[in-house]
Design a protein around this motif. Sequence first.
Motif, PDB file in Angstrom:
ATOM      1  N   THR A 121       0.845  -1.197   0.000  1.00  0.00           N
ATOM      2  CA  THR A 121       0.000   0.000   0.000  1.00  0.00           C
ATOM      3  C   THR A 121       0.880   1.248   0.000  1.00  0.00           C
ATOM      4  OG1 THR A 121      -0.123  -0.048   2.415  1.00  0.00           O
ATOM      5  CG2 THR A 121      -1.868  -1.195   1.197  1.00  0.00           C
ATOM      6  N   SER A 122       0.279   2.402  -0.168  1.00  0.00           N
ATOM      7  CA  SER A 122       1.031   3.653  -0.240  1.00  0.00           C
ATOM      8  C   SER A 122       1.829   3.884   1.041  1.00  0.00           C
ATOM      9  CB  SER A 122       0.079   4.825  -0.476  1.00  0.00           C
ATOM     10  OG  SER A 122       0.778   6.048  -0.491  1.00  0.00           O
ATOM     11  N   GLY A 123       3.149   4.080   0.888  1.00  0.00           N
ATOM     12  CA  GLY A 123       4.018   4.354   2.032  1.00  0.00           C
ATOM     13  C   GLY A 123       4.373   3.149   2.871  1.00  0.00           C
ATOM     14  N   GLU A 124       3.942   1.966   2.492  1.00  0.00           N
ATOM     15  CA  GLU A 124       4.189   0.767   3.303  1.00  0.00           C
ATOM     16  C   GLU A 124       5.628   0.283   3.126  1.00  0.00           C
ATOM     17  OE1 GLU A 124       2.310  -3.707   4.110  1.00  0.00           O
ATOM     18  OE2 GLU A 124       1.648  -2.514   2.389  1.00  0.00           O
ATOM     19  N   ILE A 125       6.198  -0.205   4.232  1.00  0.00           N
ATOM     20  CA  ILE A 125       7.541  -0.807   4.232  1.00  0.00           C
ATOM     21  C   ILE A 125       7.402  -2.263   4.667  1.00  0.00           C
ATOM     22  CG2 ILE A 125       9.864  -0.729   5.198  1.00  0.00           C
ATOM     23  CD1 ILE A 125       9.470   2.236   5.720  1.00  0.00           C
ATOM     24  N   LYS A 126       7.950  -3.173   3.880  1.00  0.00           N
ATOM     25  CA  LYS A 126       7.889  -4.594   4.213  1.00  0.00           C
ATOM     26  C   LYS A 126       9.299  -5.176   4.282  1.00  0.00           C
ATOM     27  CE  LYS A 126       3.332  -6.304   2.781  1.00  0.00           C
ATOM     28  NZ  LYS A 126       2.613  -7.274   1.919  1.00  0.00           N
ATOM     29  N   GLN A 127       9.460  -6.135   5.201  1.00  0.00           N
ATOM     30  CA  GLN A 127      10.729  -6.843   5.339  1.00  0.00           C
ATOM     31  C   GLN A 127      10.510  -8.314   5.003  1.00  0.00           C
ATOM     32  OE1 GLN A 127      12.225  -6.204   9.290  1.00  0.00           O
ATOM     33  NE2 GLN A 127      12.506  -4.011   9.013  1.00  0.00           N
ATOM     34  N   PHE A 128      11.377  -8.846   4.180  1.00  0.00           N
ATOM     35  CA  PHE A 128      11.281 -10.249   3.764  1.00  0.00           C
ATOM     36  C   PHE A 128      12.558 -10.963   4.206  1.00  0.00           C
ATOM     37  CE2 PHE A 128       8.958  -7.627   0.731  1.00  0.00           C
ATOM     38  CZ  PHE A 128       7.706  -8.213   0.769  1.00  0.00           C
ATOM     39  N   ALA A 129      12.391 -11.913   5.118  1.00  0.00           N
ATOM     40  CA  ALA A 129      13.540 -12.649   5.657  1.00  0.00           C
ATOM     41  C   ALA A 129      13.780 -13.917   4.847  1.00  0.00           C
ATOM     42  CB  ALA A 129      13.294 -12.995   7.125  1.00  0.00           C
ATOM     43  N   TYR A 130      15.033 -14.228   4.639  1.00  0.00           N
ATOM     44  CA  TYR A 130      15.419 -15.490   4.008  1.00  0.00           C
ATOM     45  C   TYR A 130      16.792 -15.873   4.534  1.00  0.00           C
ATOM     46  CZ  TYR A 130      18.143 -12.500   0.807  1.00  0.00           C
ATOM     47  OH  TYR A 130      19.024 -11.583   0.276  1.00  0.00           O
ATOM     48  N   ASN A 131      17.206 -17.097   4.314  1.00  0.00           N
ATOM     49  CA  ASN A 131      18.515 -17.533   4.793  1.00  0.00           C
ATOM     50  C   ASN A 131      19.283 -18.228   3.683  1.00  0.00           C
ATOM     51  OD1 ASN A 131      17.907 -20.536   5.010  1.00  0.00           O
ATOM     52  ND2 ASN A 131      16.367 -19.709   6.419  1.00  0.00           N
ATOM     53  N   LEU A 132      20.592 -18.133   3.788  1.00  0.00           N
ATOM     54  CA  LEU A 132      21.503 -18.731   2.819  1.00  0.00           C
ATOM     55  C   LEU A 132      22.532 -19.566   3.564  1.00  0.00           C
ATOM     56  CD1 LEU A 132      22.147 -15.614   0.550  1.00  0.00           C
ATOM     57  CD2 LEU A 132      20.638 -17.533   0.033  1.00  0.00           C
ATOM     58  N   THR A 133      22.906 -20.709   2.985  1.00  0.00           N
ATOM     59  CA  THR A 133      23.896 -21.593   3.590  1.00  0.00           C
ATOM     60  C   THR A 133      25.072 -21.745   2.643  1.00  0.00           C
ATOM     61  OG1 THR A 133      22.125 -22.806   4.728  1.00  0.00           O
ATOM     62  CG2 THR A 133      24.291 -23.852   4.632  1.00  0.00           C
ATOM     63  N   PRO A 134      26.146 -20.991   2.842  1.00  0.00           N
ATOM     64  CA  PRO A 134      27.312 -21.140   1.965  1.00  0.00           C
ATOM     65  C   PRO A 134      28.061 -22.433   2.258  1.00  0.00           C
ATOM     66  CG  PRO A 134      27.775 -19.585   3.723  1.00  0.00           C
ATOM     67  CD  PRO A 134      26.328 -19.965   3.871  1.00  0.00           C
ATOM     68  N   ILE A 135      28.704 -22.964   1.239  1.00  0.00           N
ATOM     69  CA  ILE A 135      29.464 -24.205   1.409  1.00  0.00           C
ATOM     70  C   ILE A 135      30.931 -24.035   1.012  1.00  0.00           C
ATOM     71  CG2 ILE A 135      27.463 -25.716   1.148  1.00  0.00           C
ATOM     72  CD1 ILE A 135      28.302 -26.148  -1.764  1.00  0.00           C
ATOM     73  N   GLU A 136      31.347 -22.804   0.775  1.00  0.00           N
ATOM     74  CA  GLU A 136      32.751 -22.536   0.523  1.00  0.00           C
ATOM     75  C   GLU A 136      33.091 -21.141   1.015  1.00  0.00           C
ATOM     76  OE1 GLU A 136      33.640 -21.328  -3.825  1.00  0.00           O
ATOM     77  OE2 GLU A 136      32.050 -22.836  -3.991  1.00  0.00           O
ATOM     78  N   ARG A 137      34.353 -20.985   1.426  1.00  0.00           N
ATOM     79  CA  ARG A 137      34.792 -19.703   1.959  1.00  0.00           C
ATOM     80  C   ARG A 137      35.204 -18.771   0.820  1.00  0.00           C
ATOM     81  NH1 ARG A 137      39.034 -21.540   3.355  1.00  0.00           N
ATOM     82  NH2 ARG A 137      38.534 -23.723   3.018  1.00  0.00           N
ATOM     83  N   GLY A 138      35.286 -17.470   1.114  1.00  0.00           N
ATOM     84  CA  GLY A 138      35.684 -16.505   0.101  1.00  0.00           C
ATOM     85  C   GLY A 138      34.727 -15.324   0.045  1.00  0.00           C
ATOM     86  N   GLU A 139      34.749 -14.620  -1.073  1.00  0.00           N
ATOM     87  CA  GLU A 139      33.909 -13.432  -1.248  1.00  0.00           C
ATOM     88  C   GLU A 139      32.628 -13.782  -2.001  1.00  0.00           C
ATOM     89  OE1 GLU A 139      36.243 -10.499  -3.189  1.00  0.00           O
ATOM     90  OE2 GLU A 139      37.459 -10.026  -1.406  1.00  0.00           O
ATOM     91  N   TYR A 140      31.511 -13.251  -1.514  1.00  0.00           N
ATOM     92  CA  TYR A 140      30.203 -13.469  -2.132  1.00  0.00           C
ATOM     93  C   TYR A 140      29.657 -12.113  -2.590  1.00  0.00           C
ATOM     94  CZ  TYR A 140      29.979 -18.331  -0.543  1.00  0.00           C
ATOM     95  OH  TYR A 140      30.224 -19.662  -0.367  1.00  0.00           O
ATOM     96  N   HIS A 141      29.525 -11.945  -3.903  1.00  0.00           N
ATOM     97  CA  HIS A 141      29.050 -10.689  -4.465  1.00  0.00           C
ATOM     98  C   HIS A 141      27.580 -10.821  -4.879  1.00  0.00           C
ATOM     99  CE1 HIS A 141      33.028  -8.711  -4.785  1.00  0.00           C
ATOM    100  NE2 HIS A 141      33.474  -9.951  -4.891  1.00  0.00           N
ATOM    101  N   PHE A 142      26.737  -9.964  -4.319  1.00  0.00           N
ATOM    102  CA  PHE A 142      25.323  -9.921  -4.674  1.00  0.00           C
ATOM    103  C   PHE A 142      25.143  -8.966  -5.856  1.00  0.00           C
ATOM    104  CE2 PHE A 142      25.371 -11.566  -0.476  1.00  0.00           C
ATOM    105  CZ  PHE A 142      24.206 -12.283  -0.289  1.00  0.00           C
ATOM    106  N   GLY A 143      24.216  -9.310  -6.755  1.00  0.00           N
ATOM    107  CA  GLY A 143      23.953  -8.483  -7.921  1.00  0.00           C
ATOM    108  C   GLY A 143      22.869  -7.446  -7.662  1.00  0.00           C
ATOM    109  N   VAL A 144      22.169  -7.049  -8.729  1.00  0.00           N
ATOM    110  CA  VAL A 144      21.129  -6.021  -8.611  1.00  0.00           C
ATOM    111  C   VAL A 144      19.850  -6.623  -8.030  1.00  0.00           C
ATOM    112  CG1 VAL A 144      22.071  -4.750 -10.564  1.00  0.00           C
ATOM    113  CG2 VAL A 144      20.241  -6.402 -10.940  1.00  0.00           C
ATOM    114  N   ILE A 145      19.015  -5.758  -7.492  1.00  0.00           N
ATOM    115  CA  ILE A 145      17.681  -6.153  -7.027  1.00  0.00           C
ATOM    116  C   ILE A 145      16.693  -5.758  -8.124  1.00  0.00           C
ATOM    117  CG2 ILE A 145      15.925  -5.873  -5.250  1.00  0.00           C
ATOM    118  CD1 ILE A 145      18.153  -5.044  -3.329  1.00  0.00           C
ATOM    119  N   ASN A 146      16.037  -6.745  -8.723  1.00  0.00           N
ATOM    120  CA  ASN A 146      15.082  -6.507  -9.807  1.00  0.00           C
ATOM    121  C   ASN A 146      13.676  -6.380  -9.226  1.00  0.00           C
ATOM    122  OD1 ASN A 146      16.742  -7.087 -12.467  1.00  0.00           O
ATOM    123  ND2 ASN A 146      17.316  -8.666 -10.997  1.00  0.00           N
ATOM    124  N   LEU A 147      13.002  -5.267  -9.550  1.00  0.00           N
ATOM    125  CA  LEU A 147      11.635  -5.026  -9.106  1.00  0.00           C
ATOM    126  C   LEU A 147      10.722  -4.958 -10.330  1.00  0.00           C
ATOM    127  CD1 LEU A 147      12.304  -2.195  -6.492  1.00  0.00           C
ATOM    128  CD2 LEU A 147      12.076  -4.641  -6.049  1.00  0.00           C
TER     129      LEU A 147
END
Length: 448
Positions: A121-147
């Motif tokens: 709705t107008s002016g509404e803020i929502k939070q969406f929780a999720y979890n990730l389980t990495p299986i290797e060490r190092g750097e993880y680069h996130f890309g763009v957020i597509n809406l």
Amino acid sequence: MKNIWSIVKQVRFSKLFYQLIFALVVGYIFAYFFPILEYFFNAFLIVLVLLIVIDAILLFKNNELLTAFRKAKHSRLSNGDQNDLQLIVENRCNYKVHVSIVDELPFQFQIRNFEINTNLTSGEIKQFAYNLTPIERGEYHFGVINLFIQSPLRILERHSKITSPFMMECYPSFLKLRQYELMAISNRLNEAGMKKIRKIGNSTEFEQIKEYVQGDDIRKINWKATARKSQLMVNHYIDEKAQQVYCVVDMGRVMKMPFDNLMLLDYAINASLVLGHVAWIKQDKPGLIGFNKSISTKVVADRKGNQLLRLQQALYNAKTNFEETNFENLLGYLRTNVTQRSLLLLFTNFETLGALKRQIKYIRKMASQHLVVVIFFKNTELDQLLNKKVETTFELYEQTIAQKFDYEKRQIVKELQQYGILSVYTTPQNLTVNTLNKYLEIKTRNLI
């Protein structure tokens, strides 16, 4: 012209649009046979065009309809654990929208179907929780957020990309540190349903003399202090402090064997980090040596305030290769750089007795100067073959070979015992617990 082209690139057609176009085409087909219907579908087409124009105005009258950003519970990822993240989306326009959120996750996860659909709705803020389980060490680069944004008309769709550089480093499993910390302080790892250890011997470093209370060991009564005070006084002892504890991690080819999505090296690194943390709590000096063909990683044992951070930084991007490990180079490094008698927890893997015999002379020389604990892994695949019901000749051959390998693994333990070298023979998932138990047992028995 440039602005128009950028708007055109953001336009997508919704499912409703294609359904309406399909209905219009079918209508004109019927109008060919029934001309009276042509007026109705002409009006329908005009209304559809007007709705598309209105929808386009709603979607593109503002440069920014929605904002979105990521938020992580921790500043780093913990390898092999579930890491909590959030997507926070805010609707900045003055009407209700429907949005599909597609986050470009790091390629290491190989997740290609991540999508969140919601209404704002107008002016509404929502939070969406999720979890990730990495299986290797190092750097993880996130890309763009597509809406993919739709107005209340739901005919057109605006594709908005939010570019927010987001990189997280994946460190060895630091989320387990707190889990073991309190249990290790009291030497009670069985509180989490883990293996119990038998407390052997007593600590010998004197702390202070106190009044006797019921339950104190009467063998520790200090009779001289008792005579002076005219009441029972007992000596109190604590674990010896400031001992050097080195986690020596084999980073050669034998540690590339996979188990439950992680390599044996990852289990060894996670256990080393937890053990270093517990050793630091126990007032010892944790250190690290990583070796393969040469000494690849080293952190000198110390009790500086940033020692745990130094261990994490040294371990988070450590890699293995297909080279054979050189125990002779390790022995030379220890003789030159580790002159004080220390506890060496050697994380490696021997699949055959012959593999151990090629290295045993170097391990024995280490054990002559330090207390060495050889930690190697149980092959859980063998258990499946050993417990499998044999039905064919080929399966009989498989089980016979599995019995041979299992026998050799047990012979490795006996071979080490023969030379007075301590060992931990464990499955990968129990590595941390069994290693900590052995460390606490050594501390209790004052073997260093």
